[in-house]
Design an enzyme around this catalytic site. Structure first.
Site, PDB file in Angstrom:
ATOM      1  N   ARG A 187      34.027 -45.612  22.180  1.00 44.08           N
ATOM      2  CA  ARG A 187      32.842 -44.861  21.764  1.00 44.08           C
ATOM      3  C   ARG A 187      32.466 -45.317  20.361  1.00 44.08           C
ATOM      4  O   ARG A 187      33.300 -45.293  19.455  1.00 44.08           O
ATOM      5  CB  ARG A 187      33.071 -43.354  21.788  1.00 44.08           C
ATOM      6  CG  ARG A 187      31.756 -42.549  21.740  1.00 44.08           C
ATOM      7  CD  ARG A 187      31.978 -41.056  21.831  1.00 44.08           C
ATOM      8  NE  ARG A 187      32.516 -40.648  23.122  1.00 44.08           N
ATOM      9  CZ  ARG A 187      32.657 -39.370  23.486  1.00 44.08           C
ATOM     10  NH1 ARG A 187      32.313 -38.398  22.648  1.00 44.08           N
ATOM     11  NH2 ARG A 187      33.150 -39.049  24.673  1.00 44.08           N
ATOM     12  N   GLU A 232      39.698 -26.224  27.634  1.00 39.96           N
ATOM     13  CA  GLU A 232      39.877 -26.492  26.222  1.00 39.96           C
ATOM     14  C   GLU A 232      38.771 -25.776  25.459  1.00 39.96           C
ATOM     15  O   GLU A 232      37.678 -25.548  25.993  1.00 39.96           O
ATOM     16  CB  GLU A 232      39.848 -27.987  25.924  1.00 39.96           C
ATOM     17  CG  GLU A 232      38.539 -28.673  26.257  1.00 39.96           C
ATOM     18  CD  GLU A 232      38.567 -30.166  25.951  1.00 39.96           C
ATOM     19  OE1 GLU A 232      39.627 -30.678  25.562  1.00 39.96           O
ATOM     20  OE2 GLU A 232      37.517 -30.812  26.098  1.00 39.96           O
ATOM     21  N   SER A 270      28.763 -38.851  25.902  1.00 40.46           N
ATOM     22  CA  SER A 270      28.757 -37.393  25.998  1.00 40.46           C
ATOM     23  C   SER A 270      27.711 -36.778  25.077  1.00 40.46           C
ATOM     24  O   SER A 270      26.523 -37.016  25.225  1.00 40.46           O
ATOM     25  CB  SER A 270      30.160 -36.847  25.715  1.00 40.46           C
ATOM     26  OG  SER A 270      30.244 -35.486  26.042  1.00 40.46           O
ATOM     27  N   THR A 287      46.108 -31.874  23.214  1.00 37.90           N
ATOM     28  CA  THR A 287      44.656 -31.725  23.198  1.00 37.90           C
ATOM     29  C   THR A 287      43.994 -32.784  24.073  1.00 37.90           C
ATOM     30  O   THR A 287      44.324 -33.966  24.002  1.00 37.90           O
ATOM     31  CB  THR A 287      44.131 -31.854  21.755  1.00 37.90           C
ATOM     32  OG1 THR A 287      44.837 -30.927  20.938  1.00 37.90           O
ATOM     33  CG2 THR A 287      42.654 -31.563  21.698  1.00 37.90           C
ATOM     34  N   ASP A 315      29.362 -32.645  31.465  1.00 38.80           N
ATOM     35  CA  ASP A 315      30.779 -32.336  31.677  1.00 38.80           C
ATOM     36  C   ASP A 315      31.206 -31.089  30.912  1.00 38.80           C
ATOM     37  O   ASP A 315      32.336 -30.623  31.080  1.00 38.80           O
ATOM     38  CB  ASP A 315      31.669 -33.535  31.345  1.00 38.80           C
ATOM     39  CG  ASP A 315      31.730 -33.878  29.866  1.00 38.80           C
ATOM     40  OD1 ASP A 315      30.861 -33.417  29.104  1.00 38.80           O
ATOM     41  OD2 ASP A 315      32.648 -34.632  29.463  1.00 38.80           O
ATOM     42  N   ARG A 316      30.340 -30.532  30.084  1.00 39.14           N
ATOM     43  CA  ARG A 316      30.649 -29.303  29.354  1.00 39.14           C
ATOM     44  C   ARG A 316      29.610 -28.232  29.681  1.00 39.14           C
ATOM     45  O   ARG A 316      28.495 -28.539  30.101  1.00 39.14           O
ATOM     46  CB  ARG A 316      30.666 -29.549  27.840  1.00 39.14           C
ATOM     47  CG  ARG A 316      31.685 -30.567  27.386  1.00 39.14           C
ATOM     48  CD  ARG A 316      31.528 -30.874  25.901  1.00 39.14           C
ATOM     49  NE  ARG A 316      32.294 -32.043  25.520  1.00 39.14           N
ATOM     50  CZ  ARG A 316      33.395 -32.030  24.772  1.00 39.14           C
ATOM     51  NH1 ARG A 316      33.855 -30.868  24.332  1.00 39.14           N
ATOM     52  NH2 ARG A 316      34.019 -33.139  24.469  1.00 39.14           N
ATOM     53  N   ASP A 331      25.917 -30.303  28.290  1.00 38.49           N
ATOM     54  CA  ASP A 331      25.686 -31.381  27.344  1.00 38.49           C
ATOM     55  C   ASP A 331      25.100 -32.560  28.112  1.00 38.49           C
ATOM     56  O   ASP A 331      24.921 -32.494  29.334  1.00 38.49           O
ATOM     57  CB  ASP A 331      26.972 -31.724  26.582  1.00 38.49           C
ATOM     58  CG  ASP A 331      28.072 -32.272  27.484  1.00 38.49           C
ATOM     59  OD1 ASP A 331      27.947 -32.140  28.717  1.00 38.49           O
ATOM     60  OD2 ASP A 331      29.054 -32.817  26.951  1.00 38.49           O
TER      61      ASP A 331
END
Length: 604
Positions: A63, A417, A158, A393, A319-320, A315
Site C-alpha cells: 500500500r 476489530e 481501502s 491485531t 469491507d468495513r 468504506d
C-alpha cells in the site's frame, strides 16, 4: 530507450532509475513523469525517495502512493510483485495446476494494476478468475475458497487517501496471508524483477486469454445464498424502519442493494452523491467512515430528508461498516467499532443459541476479537458459556485462527476489530461490510418491531455484561526514526526500563509484543507472537488497559484503552468515559511527548 537516461552522479540512484525505465513498458505517464523529474535542478533529491527504497511486501501486501519508482504503487511494481507471487505458488504446488482469483476496486489505476497481475499468471499458464467489473474486497476473500484457488488478490487501498493504492493477498483458506508466506513472497519478488515478456503489458493478451474467467455471477449467487442461511441475517422487515446508506464513493452500493433484496429488505435510502464509485472521493476529505461526522455529513442530510434514524456506511472497498443512530434529541451518534462489536456479538449469539429444536450448545461456539479491541465478548463468553479468544491485531490473525477452529469442529460465530471490521460467521473470514450491513439491518428491523432501538440494545448489553468504556485515537508521524526513538525511550527510561507509574496510575503488568516481553507470564515471555511493528500494552491497578501500536499501512501511532465498570445510568457512563479519556490523554502525552516530537494529533 537508452539505459543511461539518468545521470545524477549518484551511481546507485542512476542504476535504479535507468533500470526502472528499461523494465517499464506501461502505457501510462510514468515514463514522462520520470523524465520530467530528471530534468529538474534537484533531480537526485527528487528521485531518491521514489527509487532507492523498495516498497516492502508484508502480511498487508502493498500500500503506497501511486507514482513512478520502486517505493510506490505503479504497473511495474505490481507486475514484479505478481511474478514473485506466481513463482512462489508454483514452488508450493510443484506444477502449474492451480488458479487464482483477482478483483479490483474503483480507485485510479486499479483496473490497470489488475490487468498486469492477471498477465503474470496467465503468461505462466495459470487459470485466473478475474472479476470483470468493480467488486468489494470480501467477494475476493469468499471467491478464493469457493473457486478453490491457491490465492486471491485484491487491488485496493481501502479507505486510504485518493493518491494511494494497494495489493492485498489471501491464501487458499480465504484468510489474509500470515508469516512465513509474506517473507517468502518478498524474497520471490526480488528474484523475479525483470518482466518475463513484452505481452505482459498488453491488455488484450489478458482480455482474450482462454484461461481467463469472470466469476462474478457464480460467486455472488453462492455468497448471497450463504448469507441468507445465517440465522441472524434476517428479520421481518418493518415498513416504518427506513435506513440510509452511503458507499463513500466506493463499490458497495450495488452489492448491498442485491444483498438487501435477497434478505427481504427494500428500504435502503442511498446518499445520491456518494453511491457511484468515484476515485477522487469529491465530497469527503477522507473516504473513511471512521473519521466521524464530517465523513457522514451528506448521509445525515439524506437521512433527515427521508426520515431515517439509522445510517449504514461502507468504506470504499466495502469491507468495513460504520453505523450512526439518531438520538431522541435529534442529534446523531456514530457508534464506535467496540460498541458495534458488542451489539453484533450479542445478536449473533442470541440468534445462534435459539436455532434448531434442540437449541445450540454454547460449548461448541467461538467468538474472536483483536487484542486492542474491547473485551466485551470475553465478558459475554464468561457469562453465556461460549468460547472466546483474542488474537494479534488484524483480521489476518483472526481469519486464520477461525479456519483452525473450524477444522477442530467449532462454530466460529463472529470476529471483530475495533476499526469497524466485522466477520459474521465464517463464510468470509475477513472484514465484510456487505454481510455486516445486512445483519445490522436485520437487527434494526427486529428491534423496531419491538419498539426498541440500537441504543436501547446497547444499554441492555452493558446492564447484562458490564459497562465497557473505551477511548482511542492516534497521532500522525511521517518520520520512522522519530517513531523508533519514541518507543526506544519508552523501553529504556532513565529509571532503567519501563516506567511502573504513569500520571499517578500504578502499572501492574506490561506486555511488549515487539520484544516478546510480558511480566504477566511466569517466564516473562508473551504468549502471543512477536511483532515487527511496535506494540506495547499496560495494565493498571485501576483496571484500565492501554495499548500503543504503530500502524502497518498508515503513518500513525495509535492508542486504545478500556475500563470495565458498573455504570447503571447515562450520567454514570458519561463520568466513566470522561475519566478514562482524561487519564489516557495524560498518559499518552507523557509517553509520546507529542510537542517535542512534532506529532500531529487526530483532527476531531
Amino acid at each position: 530507450m537508452s539505459t543511461k537516461v539518468c545521470a545524477t552522479g549518484n551511481s546507485e540512484l542512476d542504476a535504479a532509475v535507468n533500470e526502472f525505465l528499461r523494465f517499464d513498458s506501461s502505457s501510462g505517464s510514468d515514463r514522462e513523469k520520470i523524465l520530467d523529474m530528471i530534468r529538474t535542478p534537484l533531480a537526485a533529491d527528487n528521485l531518491k525517495a521514489q527509487f532507492l527504497p523498495r516498497i516492502s511486501f508484508g502480511t498487508a501486501g502493498l500500500r503506497a502512493t501511486m507514482a513512478p519508482g520502486y517505493a510506490c504503487m505503479n504497473e511495474l511494481v505490481v507486475l514484479q510483485t505478481s511474478q514473485g507471487i506466481c513463482k512462489y505458488l508454483e514452488g508450493i504446488a510443484g506444477n502449474m495446476d492451480f488458479s487464482v482469483v483477482l478483483g479490483y476496486d474503483g480507485r485510479h489505476n486499479s483496473k490497470s494494476f489488475a490487468l498486469r497481475t492477471a498477465a503474470a499468471f496467465l503468461h505462466r499458464g495459470v487459470k485466473v478468475y478475474m472479476f470483470s467489473g468493480l467488486c468489494p474486497t470480501p467477494y475476493v476473500a469468499f471467491a478464493t475458497r469457493h473457486c478453490k484457488c491457491a490465492a486471491g488478490i485484491m487491488i485496493t487501498a481501502s479507505h486510504n487517501p485518493k493518491e494511494d493504492n494497494g495489493y492485498k493477498v489471501y491464501w487458499d483458506n480465504g484468510a489474509q496471508i500470515i508469516p512465513p508466506h509474506d517473507k517468502n513472497i518478498a524474497e520471490s519478488i526480488l528474484q523475479n524483477l525483470e518482466p518475463w515478456a513484452g505481452e505482459l503489458w498488453n491488455d488484450s493478451f489478458v482480455e482474450q486469454h482462454a484461461l481467463l474467467e469472470d466469476p462474478m455471477a457464480a460467486v455472488e449467487e453462492h455468497y448471497l445464498r450463504a448469507l441468507a442461511s445465517l440465522p441472524y441475517a434476517g428479520a421481518k422487515p418493518t415498513p416504518e424502519c427506513a435506513i440510509t446508506y452511503t458507499a463513500m464513493h466506493g463499490v458497495g452500493y450495488q452489492f448491498c442493494q442485491r444483498a438487501f433484496a435477497s434478505a427481504g429488505f427494500q428500504q435502503l435510502h442511498p446518499v445520491a452523491a456518494q453511491v457511484e464509485p468515484d476515485a477522487d472521493f469529491p465530497t469527503v476529505k477522507y473516504p473513511n467512515p471512521e473519521e466521524g461526522k464530517g465523513a457522514l455529513k451528506l448521509a445525515m442530510e439524506t437521512a433527515a430528508a427521508n426520515g431515517s434514524t439509522v445510517i449504514l456506511a461502507n468504506d470504499p472497498d466495502a469491507d468495513r461498516l460504520a453505523v450512526a443512530v439518531q438520538q431522541p434529541d435529534g442529534e446523531w451518534r456514530i457508534l464506535n467499532g467496540n460498541e458495534l462489536g458488542a451489539i453484533f456479538g450479542w445478536w449473533v449469539y442470541t440468534s445462534y443459541a435459539n436455532t434448531a429444536a434442540e437449541k445450540k450448545s454454547a460449548k461448541g461456539a467461538y467468538m474472536l476479537s483483536s487484542t486492542v479491541s474491547s473485551q466485551i465478548l470475553k465478558s459475554m463468553a464468561k457469562q453465556e458459556g461460549f468460547l472466546f479468544e483474542d488474537t494479534l491485531t488484524g483480521f489476518k490473525w483472526m481469519g486464520n485462527r477461525a479456519r483452525d477452529l473450524q477444522a477442530e469442529g467449532y462454530d466460529v460465530l463472529f470476529s471483530f476489530e475495533e476499526a469497524i471490521g466485522f466477520a459474521i460467521g465464517s463464510t468470509v473470514v475477513d472484514k465484510d461490510g456487505v454481510s455486516a450491513a445486512v445483519v445490522m439491518a436485520g437487527l434494526v428491523n427486529q428491534l423496531a418491531s419491538e419498539g426498541s432501538t440500537l441504543l436501547d440494545c446497547l444499554n441492555s448489553i452493558y446492564d447484562t455484561y458490564g459497562y465497557h468504556a473505551t477511548y482511542g485515537s492516534y497521532y500522525i508521524c511521517h518520520s520512522k526514526p522519530t517513531i523508533d526513538k519514541i518507543f526506544a525511550d519508552i523501553r529504556n527510561t532513565s529509571n532503567g526500563g519501563y516506567l511502573r507509574t504513569l500520571c499517578g496510575q500504578d502499572v501492574v503488568r506490561i506486555r511488549d509484543l515487539t520484544t516478546g516481553f510480558d511480566d504477566g507470564e511466569t517466564d516473562n515471555k508473551a504468549t502471543l507472537p512477536k511483532q515487527s511493528s511496535n506494540m506495547i500494552t499496560w495494565w493498571f491497578s485501576s483496571e484500565i488497559v492501554l495499548t500503543l501500536r504503530t500502524s502497518g499501512t498508515e503513518p500513525k501511532i495509535k492508542f486504545y484503552s478500556e475500563i470495565k465498570a458498573k455504570a447503571p445510568t447515562a450520567e454514570a457512563k458519561a463520568q466513566v468515559r470522561d475519566k478514562l479519556a482524561s487519564i489516557i490523554k495524560q498518559i499518552t502525552s507523557e509517553l509520546l511527548k507529542p510537542e517535542e516530537h512534532g506529532l500531529q494529533v487526530k483532527a476531531e
